[in-house]
Design an enzyme around this catalytic site. Structure first.
Site, mmCIF file in Angstrom:
data_model
loop_
_atom_site.group_PDB
_atom_site.id
_atom_site.type_symbol
_atom_site.label_atom_id
_atom_site.label_comp_id
_atom_site.label_asym_id
_atom_site.label_seq_id
_atom_site.Cartn_x
_atom_site.Cartn_y
_atom_site.Cartn_z
ATOM 1 N N LYS A 77 -1.365 -0.867 -17.908
ATOM 2 C CA LYS A 77 0.137 -0.981 -17.376
ATOM 3 C C LYS A 77 0.631 -0.099 -16.806
ATOM 4 O O LYS A 77 1.217 -0.546 -15.587
ATOM 5 C CB LYS A 77 0.672 -0.875 -19.250
ATOM 6 C CG LYS A 77 2.734 -0.320 -18.685
ATOM 7 C CD LYS A 77 2.719 -0.175 -20.075
ATOM 8 C CE LYS A 77 2.595 0.877 -20.649
ATOM 9 N NZ LYS A 77 3.622 2.155 -19.943
ATOM 10 N N ASN A 78 -0.358 1.497 -17.080
ATOM 11 C CA ASN A 78 0.256 2.423 -15.738
ATOM 12 C C ASN A 78 0.250 1.938 -14.329
ATOM 13 O O ASN A 78 0.380 2.799 -13.761
ATOM 14 C CB ASN A 78 0.205 3.793 -16.298
ATOM 15 C CG ASN A 78 1.374 4.045 -17.316
ATOM 16 O OD1 ASN A 78 2.198 3.176 -18.009
ATOM 17 N ND2 ASN A 78 0.810 5.553 -18.525
ATOM 18 N N ARG A 110 11.898 14.399 -20.137
ATOM 19 C CA ARG A 110 11.513 13.636 -19.288
ATOM 20 C C ARG A 110 12.154 13.631 -17.660
ATOM 21 O O ARG A 110 13.282 12.810 -17.743
ATOM 22 C CB ARG A 110 11.060 12.068 -19.785
ATOM 23 C CG ARG A 110 10.160 12.145 -20.681
ATOM 24 C CD ARG A 110 9.623 11.251 -20.905
ATOM 25 N NE ARG A 110 8.307 10.597 -19.883
ATOM 26 C CZ ARG A 110 8.013 9.112 -20.670
ATOM 27 N NH1 ARG A 110 8.293 8.393 -21.443
ATOM 28 N NH2 ARG A 110 6.868 8.523 -19.389
ATOM 29 N N ARG A 127 5.534 -3.224 -25.475
ATOM 30 C CA ARG A 127 5.395 -2.957 -24.305
ATOM 31 C C ARG A 127 3.934 -2.589 -23.383
ATOM 32 O O ARG A 127 3.906 -2.047 -22.209
ATOM 33 C CB ARG A 127 6.170 -1.184 -24.695
ATOM 34 C CG ARG A 127 7.366 -1.268 -25.001
ATOM 35 C CD ARG A 127 8.495 -0.125 -24.765
ATOM 36 N NE ARG A 127 8.524 0.388 -23.691
ATOM 37 C CZ ARG A 127 9.371 1.229 -22.609
ATOM 38 N NH1 ARG A 127 9.396 1.926 -24.064
ATOM 39 N NH2 ARG A 127 8.722 1.909 -21.677
ATOM 40 N N CYS A 150 13.531 10.362 -23.897
ATOM 41 C CA CYS A 150 13.302 9.813 -24.341
ATOM 42 C C CYS A 150 12.704 10.037 -25.585
ATOM 43 O O CYS A 150 12.889 10.754 -25.727
ATOM 44 C CB CYS A 150 12.262 8.728 -23.621
ATOM 45 S SG CYS A 150 10.731 9.000 -23.725
ATOM 46 N N ASP A 199 -1.472 10.264 -23.426
ATOM 47 C CA ASP A 199 -1.330 8.584 -24.468
ATOM 48 C C ASP A 199 -2.236 8.969 -25.310
ATOM 49 O O ASP A 199 -2.448 7.510 -26.089
ATOM 50 C CB ASP A 199 -1.620 8.208 -23.474
ATOM 51 C CG ASP A 199 -0.117 7.979 -22.495
ATOM 52 O OD1 ASP A 199 0.436 8.373 -22.629
ATOM 53 O OD2 ASP A 199 -0.492 7.297 -21.377
#
Ligand code: EPU
Length: 417
Positions: free
Chosen positions: A22-23, A121, A396, A116, A304
């Site tokens: 994803k990233n 952030r 997500r 968030c 993560d």
């Protein structure tokens, strides 16, 4: 509202393949903004965040064409410079369009991402870097308005290691006049993957993967074709799924070099990890050992993976200390794990886990992407049934998570209501 129901206590066995990261996919899809013509991206995961970035690109006037895991993007038709609140509020990484829009159009208007669940952030370092490159930035009505008839190379020191900050500035600098140096740059594999994609487009970037990245601006970039690197966090999550269920899993399509810190810690915890030509074999046959973990920028242990590793430590007899140094509020999974029987005490950015206590299924709530992954791991290990609500968080960042786990013998399904 969808829920995932998990019947725990089954040992996972079999082979699972990892999707594209994803990233890496998010900034690389955005990098297509820098050229006219069709760029082609392979191994793009079908995730909610990826759909959001495709919607944002489409909103900007860009053509996006998806066939399976191949996505074609043509920014020759780019007509808007605005990333609206509705999209940015659903995904902070939307702010990645700021650098490329400024570079391509000389202006950008991007909704300011708020805080968030995992922390405030801020994006001050993105903005400060762009200002050093000559951009005029104002913040009004919740929007960042940036203008730069022409960006100029600059020597930029990033006070904090920032992944998307490094990526944003790299994408602004590739079309700037002169040389940009990013110091204290993020070294994540996803940053390297973006730099590689940009160089394929004709950019001149050296040093990606080290703390000093040098970008010599060029006049134009051309479209390219890129295969997205495997998702190291998804692979790490499956390693821990083997650990928490005392399973035996083969993970294919991964890049073990990107997982060095995680593999090191997983081995310390008593899990066998063997590198094979096509992936990693992960076997957990012995009692788990407690180990301490501190999250750090790459190549340190990834934030993560912190929530998922905490579940492993809940099952390992003994005390382990988990320190979170990247985000100030990334222990929100703790209270849900406690509802499943975990013994965890949090003080500031440190969690002390007294492991080895049995975990039991319970109704729990997902609060962010990696927290949801930790709840699924806990549910796989727990005795009885766990009902996880707000599972849109997991969509997500984990492609076909139920199917992949079911293929390994887990019993889980999705319901509505
Ligand atoms: N920070 C600042 N100012 C800035 C930018 C960052 O103070 O201008 C601080 C942040 O508040 C944070 C630290 O620097 O305390 C690191 O944040 P970073 O900017 O590196 O995070 P990010 O780029 O917003 C990416 C990933 C995250 C991952 C972090 C850290 C993407 C799209 N997101 O976020 O991924 O946790 O790096 O590795 O690449 C996830 O996938 O679940 C996820 C949250």
């Amino acid at each position: 509202m969808e829920k995932i129901i998990v019947e725990g206590g089954r040992r996972l066995q079999g082979t699972v393949s990892v999707s594209g990261a994803k990233n890496a996919a998010l900034p690389i899809l955005v990098s297509a903004l820098l050229a006219e013509g069709w760029s082609v991206y392979h191994n793009v995961p079908d995730l909610r965040d990826v759909r959001t970035i495709k919607r944002l690109l489409t909103d900007l006037g860009v053509q996006v064409n998806t066939q399976g895991s191949t996505v074609k993007v043509n920014a020759g038709t780019l007509k808007s410079h605005e990333a609206p609140y509705d999209l940015v509020k659903t995904m902070r990484a939307s702010v990645l369009v700021l650098g490329p829009l400024l570079a391509r159009l000389g202006r950008a208007r991007v909704s300011l991402p708020g805080g968030c669940a995992i922390g405030a952030r801020p994006i001050n370092l993105h903005l400060k870097g762009l200002e050093q490159m000559g951009a005029h930035i104002s913040l009004e009505h919740g929007y960042i308005d940036a203008e730069a008839p022409s960006l100029k190379g600059a020597d930029i020191y990033l006070d904090t290691v920032t992944v998307t900050g490094t990526e944003n500035l790299m994408m602004a600098a590739v079309l700037a006049q002169g040389v940009t140096i990013l110091r204290n740059a993020a070294r994540e594999p996803e940053v390297v993957a973006l730099a590689t994609a940009l160089n394929q487009m004709g950019a001149h970037i050296t040093g990606a993967g080290t703390p000093v990245v040098t970008i010599t601006g060029v006049d134009t970039l051309k479209p390219t074709s890129v295969t997205i690197i495997p998702d190291r966090i998804e692979a790490g999550t499956f390693m821990l799924a083997a650990g928490v269920t005392h399973g035996h899993i083969k993970i294919i399509g991964t890049e073990p070099g990107h997982l060095a810190a995680v593999i090191h810690k997983v081995r310390q915890a008593g899990i066998t990890v063997e590198q094979e030509p096509d992936g990693l074999r992960v076997v957990c046959e012995q009692t788990l050992s407690s180990v301490d973990v501190k999250t750090l920028p790459y190549p340190g242990f990834p934030t993560d993976m912190q929530a998922q590793f905490m579940v492993l430590m809940c099952l390992a007899p003994g005390l382990s200390v988990i320190s979170e140094t990247i985000f100030e509020n990334r222990f929100i999974h703790v209270s849900e794990l406690q509802r499943m029987g975990a013994d965890i005490k949090v003080s500031g950015n440190t969690a002390v886990v007294q492991g080895g206590k049995p975990m039991t299924g319970a109704p729990v709530m997902a609060t962010d992407l990696r927290a949801s992954a930790s709840l699924i791991l806990a549910a796989l290990a727990a005795e009885g049934t766990t009902e996880i609500s707000r599972v849109y968080h997991i969509d997500r960042g984990y492609e076909s998570i139920e199917q992949k786990l079911a293929q390994l013998g887990a019993r889980l399904w999705r319901t509505r209501g």
